[in-house]
Design an enzyme around this catalytic site. Structure first.
Site, PDB file in Angstrom:
ATOM      1  N   SER A 159     -60.938  -6.329  45.513  1.00 23.21           N
ATOM      2  CA  SER A 159     -61.261  -7.762  45.498  1.00 23.21           C
ATOM      3  C   SER A 159     -61.517  -8.244  46.927  1.00 23.21           C
ATOM      4  O   SER A 159     -62.376  -7.684  47.602  1.00 23.21           O
ATOM      5  CB  SER A 159     -60.134  -8.544  44.814  1.00 23.21           C
ATOM      6  N   THR A 160     -60.752  -9.220  47.412  1.00 26.79           N
ATOM      7  CA  THR A 160     -60.991  -9.769  48.755  1.00 26.79           C
ATOM      8  C   THR A 160     -60.954  -8.662  49.807  1.00 26.79           C
ATOM      9  O   THR A 160     -59.997  -7.910  49.891  1.00 26.79           O
ATOM     10  CB  THR A 160     -59.920 -10.825  49.111  1.00 26.79           C
ATOM     11  N   HIS A 220     -64.371  -7.770  42.386  1.00 26.35           N
ATOM     12  CA  HIS A 220     -64.490  -9.174  41.972  1.00 26.35           C
ATOM     13  C   HIS A 220     -65.596  -9.857  42.762  1.00 26.35           C
ATOM     14  O   HIS A 220     -65.478 -10.060  43.961  1.00 26.35           O
ATOM     15  CB  HIS A 220     -63.161  -9.913  42.200  1.00 26.35           C
ATOM     16  N   MET A 223     -56.614 -10.034  46.488  1.00 24.28           N
ATOM     17  CA  MET A 223     -55.630 -11.039  46.076  1.00 24.28           C
ATOM     18  C   MET A 223     -55.151 -10.759  44.661  1.00 24.28           C
ATOM     19  O   MET A 223     -55.885 -10.216  43.855  1.00 24.28           O
ATOM     20  CB  MET A 223     -56.314 -12.403  46.015  1.00 24.28           C
ATOM     21  N   ASP A 274     -54.607  -8.032  39.618  1.00 28.71           N
ATOM     22  CA  ASP A 274     -55.501  -7.397  38.649  1.00 28.71           C
ATOM     23  C   ASP A 274     -55.414  -5.877  38.792  1.00 28.71           C
ATOM     24  O   ASP A 274     -55.451  -5.349  39.900  1.00 28.71           O
ATOM     25  CB  ASP A 274     -56.946  -7.872  38.870  1.00 28.71           C
TER      26      ASP A 274
END
Length: 361
Positions: free
Chosen positions: A178-179, A205, A299, A302
Protein backbone atom coordinates in the site's frame (compact mmCIF):
# COMPACT_ATOMS: atom_id res chain seq x y z
CA UNK A 1 -1.00 18.49 15.26
CA UNK A 2 0.62 17.91 11.86
CA UNK A 3 1.86 21.02 10.05
CA UNK A 4 0.88 21.07 6.37
CA UNK A 5 2.52 23.06 3.56
CA UNK A 6 0.10 23.49 0.63
CA UNK A 7 1.47 24.25 -2.86
CA UNK A 8 -1.08 25.04 -5.60
CA UNK A 9 -1.30 27.78 -8.23
CA UNK A 10 -5.09 28.22 -7.88
CA UNK A 11 -6.14 30.57 -5.06
CA UNK A 12 -9.59 28.94 -5.01
CA UNK A 13 -8.11 25.43 -4.78
CA UNK A 14 -5.74 26.55 -1.99
CA UNK A 15 -8.76 27.88 -0.10
CA UNK A 16 -10.87 24.72 -0.60
CA UNK A 17 -8.05 22.32 0.27
CA UNK A 18 -7.08 24.42 3.31
CA UNK A 19 -10.67 24.16 4.58
CA UNK A 20 -10.60 20.36 4.13
CA UNK A 21 -7.23 20.02 5.89
CA UNK A 22 -8.16 22.34 8.77
CA UNK A 23 -11.51 20.56 9.24
CA UNK A 24 -9.57 17.68 10.84
CA UNK A 25 -8.06 18.52 14.25
CA UNK A 26 -5.01 16.38 13.43
CA UNK A 27 -3.85 18.86 10.75
CA UNK A 28 -3.23 22.56 10.28
CA UNK A 29 -2.18 24.43 7.12
CA UNK A 30 0.91 26.31 8.30
CA UNK A 31 1.86 27.88 4.97
CA UNK A 32 0.95 27.99 1.28
CA UNK A 33 2.82 28.68 -1.97
CA UNK A 34 1.62 29.50 -5.50
CA UNK A 35 4.27 27.62 -7.49
CA UNK A 36 7.43 25.54 -7.22
CA UNK A 37 9.78 28.55 -7.20
CA UNK A 38 8.03 30.09 -4.20
CA UNK A 39 7.78 26.71 -2.45
CA UNK A 40 11.49 25.97 -2.96
CA UNK A 41 12.47 29.35 -1.52
CA UNK A 42 10.26 28.79 1.52
CA UNK A 43 11.63 25.27 2.10
CA UNK A 44 15.21 26.56 1.86
CA UNK A 45 14.43 29.04 4.65
CA UNK A 46 12.46 26.69 6.91
CA UNK A 47 11.51 23.04 6.59
CA UNK A 48 9.47 22.50 9.73
CA UNK A 49 6.45 20.99 7.95
CA UNK A 50 5.20 17.42 8.42
CA UNK A 51 3.74 17.10 4.90
CA UNK A 52 3.80 19.08 1.67
CA UNK A 53 0.60 18.74 -0.41
CA UNK A 54 1.82 19.41 -3.93
CA UNK A 55 0.07 20.26 -7.20
CA UNK A 56 1.74 19.05 -10.42
CA UNK A 57 0.69 21.56 -13.05
CA UNK A 58 1.96 25.03 -12.03
CA UNK A 59 3.66 27.99 -13.74
CA UNK A 60 7.38 28.87 -13.26
CA UNK A 61 8.24 25.47 -11.72
CA UNK A 62 5.88 22.48 -11.73
CA UNK A 63 5.58 19.80 -9.04
CA UNK A 64 7.92 17.32 -10.75
CA UNK A 65 10.60 19.99 -11.21
CA UNK A 66 10.24 20.98 -7.55
CA UNK A 67 10.74 17.35 -6.43
CA UNK A 68 13.85 17.16 -8.63
CA UNK A 69 15.25 20.37 -7.06
CA UNK A 70 14.51 19.11 -3.54
CA UNK A 71 16.46 15.91 -4.28
CA UNK A 72 19.36 17.90 -5.78
CA UNK A 73 19.49 20.15 -2.70
CA UNK A 74 18.93 17.22 -0.31
CA UNK A 75 15.81 18.76 1.23
CA UNK A 76 13.66 15.93 2.65
CA UNK A 77 9.93 16.41 3.13
CA UNK A 78 7.02 13.97 3.09
CA UNK A 79 5.05 14.79 -0.04
CA UNK A 80 1.50 13.97 -1.12
CA UNK A 81 0.60 14.77 -4.72
CA UNK A 82 -2.83 16.32 -5.29
CA UNK A 83 -3.35 17.16 -8.91
CA UNK A 84 -5.78 16.97 -11.79
CA UNK A 85 -2.81 15.58 -13.73
CA UNK A 86 -2.71 12.44 -11.59
CA UNK A 87 -5.73 10.98 -13.45
CA UNK A 88 -6.13 7.78 -15.49
CA UNK A 89 -2.69 6.36 -14.92
CA UNK A 90 -0.84 9.51 -15.90
CA UNK A 91 2.88 8.79 -16.19
CA UNK A 92 3.51 11.91 -14.12
CA UNK A 93 2.19 10.18 -10.98
CA UNK A 94 4.79 7.41 -11.33
CA UNK A 95 7.48 10.06 -11.92
CA UNK A 96 6.45 11.84 -8.72
CA UNK A 97 6.53 8.58 -6.70
CA UNK A 98 9.95 7.74 -8.20
CA UNK A 99 11.18 11.15 -7.03
CA UNK A 100 10.12 10.51 -3.44
CA UNK A 101 6.45 11.53 -3.23
CA UNK A 102 4.87 9.07 -0.80
CA UNK A 103 1.28 8.93 -2.05
CA UNK A 104 -1.25 10.82 -4.15
CA UNK A 105 -4.90 11.72 -4.59
CA UNK A 106 -6.66 12.64 -7.78
CA UNK A 107 -8.00 16.17 -7.40
CA UNK A 108 -11.24 16.89 -9.29
CA UNK A 109 -10.97 19.46 -12.11
CA UNK A 110 -13.33 21.86 -10.35
CA UNK A 111 -12.73 23.17 -6.85
CA UNK A 112 -16.45 22.81 -6.06
CA UNK A 113 -16.22 19.04 -6.70
CA UNK A 114 -13.56 18.77 -3.95
CA UNK A 115 -16.21 19.54 -1.34
CA UNK A 116 -17.87 16.13 -1.66
CA UNK A 117 -17.72 13.71 1.25
CA UNK A 118 -15.93 10.96 -0.72
CA UNK A 119 -13.07 13.22 -1.82
CA UNK A 120 -12.71 14.74 1.67
CA UNK A 121 -12.53 11.30 3.27
CA UNK A 122 -10.00 9.98 0.76
CA UNK A 123 -7.91 13.16 0.96
CA UNK A 124 -7.69 13.17 4.78
CA UNK A 125 -7.04 9.42 4.98
CA UNK A 126 -4.17 9.67 2.46
CA UNK A 127 -2.80 12.77 4.20
CA UNK A 128 -2.74 10.91 7.54
CA UNK A 129 -0.88 7.89 6.13
CA UNK A 130 1.70 10.24 4.52
CA UNK A 131 2.07 12.25 7.74
CA UNK A 132 3.06 9.17 9.78
CA UNK A 133 5.33 7.67 7.11
CA UNK A 134 9.13 7.71 7.14
CA UNK A 135 10.87 10.71 5.61
CA UNK A 136 11.74 9.88 1.99
CA UNK A 137 15.31 9.05 1.07
CA UNK A 138 17.11 11.37 -1.31
CA UNK A 139 16.88 10.17 -4.92
CA UNK A 140 19.74 10.76 -7.34
CA UNK A 141 17.93 12.60 -10.15
CA UNK A 142 20.34 11.40 -12.83
CA UNK A 143 20.92 7.78 -11.78
CA UNK A 144 18.94 5.93 -9.14
CA UNK A 145 21.45 3.10 -8.92
CA UNK A 146 25.15 2.66 -9.64
CA UNK A 147 25.94 0.02 -12.28
CA UNK A 148 28.20 -1.68 -9.69
CA UNK A 149 25.22 -2.19 -7.37
CA UNK A 150 23.22 -3.78 -10.17
CA UNK A 151 26.13 -6.10 -11.00
CA UNK A 152 26.37 -7.28 -7.37
CA UNK A 153 22.57 -7.78 -7.26
CA UNK A 154 22.71 -9.82 -10.46
CA UNK A 155 25.52 -12.02 -9.14
CA UNK A 156 23.61 -12.69 -5.90
CA UNK A 157 20.41 -13.55 -7.79
CA UNK A 158 22.28 -15.86 -10.20
CA UNK A 159 23.77 -17.74 -7.24
CA UNK A 160 20.30 -17.94 -5.61
CA UNK A 161 18.74 -19.25 -8.84
CA UNK A 162 21.42 -21.96 -9.16
CA UNK A 163 20.79 -23.17 -5.63
CA UNK A 164 17.00 -23.28 -6.11
CA UNK A 165 16.72 -25.04 -9.47
CA UNK A 166 15.80 -28.30 -7.71
CA UNK A 167 12.86 -26.84 -5.72
CA UNK A 168 9.73 -28.81 -6.58
CA UNK A 169 6.00 -28.27 -6.06
CA UNK A 170 3.32 -26.13 -7.63
CA UNK A 171 3.45 -22.70 -5.94
CA UNK A 172 2.11 -19.19 -6.32
CA UNK A 173 3.40 -15.86 -4.95
CA UNK A 174 0.81 -13.36 -3.63
CA UNK A 175 2.03 -9.85 -2.76
CA UNK A 176 0.20 -7.09 -0.86
CA UNK A 177 1.41 -3.47 -0.61
CA UNK A 178 0.00 0.00 0.00
CA UNK A 179 1.53 3.36 1.03
CA UNK A 180 5.11 3.46 -0.28
CA UNK A 181 4.40 0.36 -2.36
CA UNK A 182 4.94 1.62 -5.92
CA UNK A 183 8.52 2.62 -5.14
CA UNK A 184 9.18 -0.42 -2.91
CA UNK A 185 7.96 -2.74 -5.68
CA UNK A 186 10.71 -1.33 -7.91
CA UNK A 187 13.19 -2.85 -5.47
CA UNK A 188 11.52 -6.28 -5.71
CA UNK A 189 9.85 -7.05 -9.06
CA UNK A 190 12.80 -6.10 -11.34
CA UNK A 191 14.99 -8.56 -9.38
CA UNK A 192 12.70 -11.53 -10.10
CA UNK A 193 13.94 -13.80 -12.92
CA UNK A 194 11.80 -14.35 -16.02
CA UNK A 195 11.95 -18.11 -15.39
CA UNK A 196 10.45 -17.87 -11.87
CA UNK A 197 8.72 -21.18 -11.20
CA UNK A 198 5.43 -19.54 -10.11
CA UNK A 199 2.91 -16.92 -11.15
CA UNK A 200 2.82 -13.73 -9.04
CA UNK A 201 -0.45 -11.99 -8.12
CA UNK A 202 -0.18 -8.53 -6.59
CA UNK A 203 -2.57 -6.13 -4.86
CA UNK A 204 -1.28 -2.55 -4.59
CA UNK A 205 -3.84 -0.12 -3.17
CA UNK A 206 -4.38 2.40 -5.97
CA UNK A 207 -7.37 4.16 -7.52
CA UNK A 208 -8.89 3.21 -10.88
CA UNK A 209 -6.58 3.92 -13.82
CA UNK A 210 -3.24 4.04 -12.03
CA UNK A 211 -2.45 0.32 -11.90
CA UNK A 212 -1.92 0.21 -15.68
CA UNK A 213 0.82 2.84 -15.35
CA UNK A 214 2.38 0.96 -12.43
CA UNK A 215 2.38 -2.29 -14.44
CA UNK A 216 3.91 -0.58 -17.49
CA UNK A 217 6.64 1.03 -15.35
CA UNK A 218 7.54 -2.25 -13.60
CA UNK A 219 7.42 -4.21 -16.88
CA UNK A 220 9.88 -1.77 -18.48
CA UNK A 221 12.33 -2.33 -15.59
CA UNK A 222 11.97 -6.11 -15.29
CA UNK A 223 13.03 -9.35 -16.95
CA UNK A 224 9.91 -11.03 -15.59
CA UNK A 225 6.72 -10.13 -17.46
CA UNK A 226 4.45 -7.64 -15.60
CA UNK A 227 0.91 -6.71 -16.62
CA UNK A 228 -2.24 -5.15 -15.24
CA UNK A 229 -4.47 -8.20 -14.72
CA UNK A 230 -7.41 -8.52 -17.10
CA UNK A 231 -10.66 -10.44 -16.58
CA UNK A 232 -10.11 -14.10 -17.52
CA UNK A 233 -6.29 -13.96 -17.58
CA UNK A 234 -4.98 -17.50 -17.20
CA UNK A 235 -2.21 -17.66 -14.58
CA UNK A 236 1.20 -18.42 -16.08
CA UNK A 237 4.54 -18.97 -14.33
CA UNK A 238 7.01 -16.11 -14.74
CA UNK A 239 4.30 -13.43 -14.98
CA UNK A 240 3.25 -10.77 -12.45
CA UNK A 241 -0.47 -9.86 -12.47
CA UNK A 242 -1.29 -6.52 -10.81
CA UNK A 243 -4.88 -6.13 -9.58
CA UNK A 244 -6.86 -3.34 -11.22
CA UNK A 245 -7.65 -0.33 -9.05
CA UNK A 246 -11.24 -0.01 -7.88
CA UNK A 247 -12.26 -3.72 -8.02
CA UNK A 248 -11.42 -6.83 -6.00
CA UNK A 249 -9.24 -9.50 -7.63
CA UNK A 250 -10.05 -13.19 -7.09
CA UNK A 251 -8.30 -16.29 -8.44
CA UNK A 252 -10.86 -18.87 -9.56
CA UNK A 253 -11.20 -21.94 -11.78
CA UNK A 254 -12.92 -21.38 -15.12
CA UNK A 255 -15.28 -24.02 -16.65
CA UNK A 256 -12.34 -25.81 -18.29
CA UNK A 257 -10.53 -26.09 -14.93
CA UNK A 258 -7.87 -23.41 -15.63
CA UNK A 259 -6.98 -20.91 -12.91
CA UNK A 260 -7.95 -17.41 -14.03
CA UNK A 261 -8.30 -13.87 -12.71
CA UNK A 262 -11.84 -12.79 -11.90
CA UNK A 263 -12.77 -9.27 -10.81
CA UNK A 264 -15.67 -8.51 -8.49
CA UNK A 265 -17.06 -5.15 -7.50
CA UNK A 266 -18.50 -4.59 -4.05
CA UNK A 267 -17.84 -2.60 -0.90
CA UNK A 268 -14.35 -1.86 0.35
CA UNK A 269 -12.76 -4.19 2.90
CA UNK A 270 -10.34 -2.75 5.47
CA UNK A 271 -11.30 0.51 3.73
CA UNK A 272 -9.64 -0.48 0.45
CA UNK A 273 -10.53 -1.77 -2.99
CA UNK A 274 -8.81 -3.90 -4.26
CA UNK A 275 -8.35 -5.80 -0.98
CA UNK A 276 -5.49 -8.26 -0.48
CA UNK A 277 -7.72 -10.20 1.95
CA UNK A 278 -10.02 -11.27 -0.91
CA UNK A 279 -7.04 -12.22 -3.09
CA UNK A 280 -5.57 -14.43 -0.35
CA UNK A 281 -8.88 -16.08 0.53
CA UNK A 282 -9.64 -16.85 -3.12
CA UNK A 283 -6.52 -19.07 -3.19
CA UNK A 284 -7.94 -21.38 -0.48
CA UNK A 285 -9.50 -23.76 -3.06
CA UNK A 286 -6.70 -23.47 -5.62
CA UNK A 287 -4.60 -26.53 -6.55
CA UNK A 288 -1.32 -24.91 -5.41
CA UNK A 289 0.80 -26.93 -2.96
CA UNK A 290 1.91 -23.73 -1.25
CA UNK A 291 1.13 -20.00 -1.33
CA UNK A 292 4.08 -17.68 -0.66
CA UNK A 293 2.47 -14.54 0.80
CA UNK A 294 4.52 -11.34 0.79
CA UNK A 295 3.27 -8.37 2.83
CA UNK A 296 5.02 -5.05 2.19
CA UNK A 297 4.86 -1.41 3.30
CA UNK A 298 1.42 0.12 3.87
CA UNK A 299 -1.15 1.58 6.24
CA UNK A 300 -3.67 -0.58 8.06
CA UNK A 301 -3.97 -4.36 8.27
CA UNK A 302 -5.13 -5.53 4.83
CA UNK A 303 -3.81 -9.05 4.22
CA UNK A 304 -3.76 -10.30 7.82
CA UNK A 305 -7.29 -11.71 7.95
CA UNK A 306 -6.97 -13.12 4.44
CA UNK A 307 -3.73 -14.97 5.26
CA UNK A 308 -5.22 -16.24 8.54
CA UNK A 309 -8.23 -17.67 6.66
CA UNK A 310 -6.03 -19.06 3.87
CA UNK A 311 -3.81 -20.85 6.42
CA UNK A 312 -6.80 -22.91 7.59
CA UNK A 313 -6.82 -24.83 4.29
CA UNK A 314 -3.45 -24.26 2.60
CA UNK A 315 0.25 -24.53 3.26
CA UNK A 316 1.38 -20.92 3.49
CA UNK A 317 4.80 -19.28 3.82
CA UNK A 318 4.66 -15.62 4.86
CA UNK A 319 7.45 -13.12 4.15
CA UNK A 320 6.87 -9.70 5.72
CA UNK A 321 8.92 -6.54 5.21
CA UNK A 322 10.83 -5.28 8.24
CA UNK A 323 10.04 -2.01 10.02
CA UNK A 324 13.36 -0.40 9.12
CA UNK A 325 12.77 -0.55 5.35
CA UNK A 326 9.00 0.23 5.33
CA UNK A 327 7.65 3.66 4.41
CA UNK A 328 4.71 2.87 6.70
CA UNK A 329 5.01 -0.13 9.02
CA UNK A 330 1.31 -1.00 9.17
CA UNK A 331 0.36 -4.05 7.08
CA UNK A 332 3.60 -5.98 7.81
CA UNK A 333 3.30 -5.12 11.52
CA UNK A 334 -0.27 -6.52 11.60
CA UNK A 335 0.89 -9.80 10.01
CA UNK A 336 3.89 -10.09 12.35
CA UNK A 337 1.82 -9.21 15.45
CA UNK A 338 -0.72 -11.91 14.51
CA UNK A 339 2.15 -14.42 14.55
CA UNK A 340 1.76 -15.19 10.84
CA UNK A 341 5.23 -14.21 9.57
CA UNK A 342 7.66 -17.03 8.78
CA UNK A 343 10.32 -14.50 7.80
CA UNK A 344 10.77 -10.77 8.45
CA UNK A 345 13.24 -9.34 5.92
CA UNK A 346 14.45 -5.99 4.61
CA UNK A 347 13.14 -4.68 1.30
CA UNK A 348 16.37 -5.48 -0.58
CA UNK A 349 16.12 -9.17 0.43
CA UNK A 350 12.46 -9.81 -0.52
CA UNK A 351 13.09 -10.82 -4.16
CA UNK A 352 15.88 -13.19 -3.08
CA UNK A 353 13.59 -14.85 -0.49
CA UNK A 354 10.78 -15.25 -3.05
CA UNK A 355 13.17 -17.07 -5.40
CA UNK A 356 14.53 -19.18 -2.50
CA UNK A 357 10.97 -20.33 -1.76
CA UNK A 358 9.61 -21.03 -5.25
CA UNK A 359 12.70 -21.68 -7.39
CA UNK A 360 13.29 -21.23 -11.11
CA UNK A 361 12.39 -23.33 -14.16
Amino acid sequence: MKKIFLVDDSALMRSVLSDIINSDSKFHVEATARDGVEALEMLRQSNSYDVMVLDVNMPKMNGIELLQKLNEEKIRIRTMMASTDTMEGAKVTMDALDLGAIDFVHKPDRASACKGEDFTKEFLSTLWSVSISKLPTIVSVNKTEKPADKKIDKQIMQAVQKSTASISGNKIVAIASSTGGPRALQAVIPKLPKNLKAPVVLVQHMPVGFTASLAARLDSLSEISVKEAAEGDELQKGTVYIAKGGVHMHIEKNPSGKLVIHFKDGPTREGVKPSANFMYESLANSPYDEVVCVVMTGMGADGTEGIKNLKASKKVHVISQDEESCTVYGMPRAVATAGLSNQVVSLDKIAQEIVMNVGVS
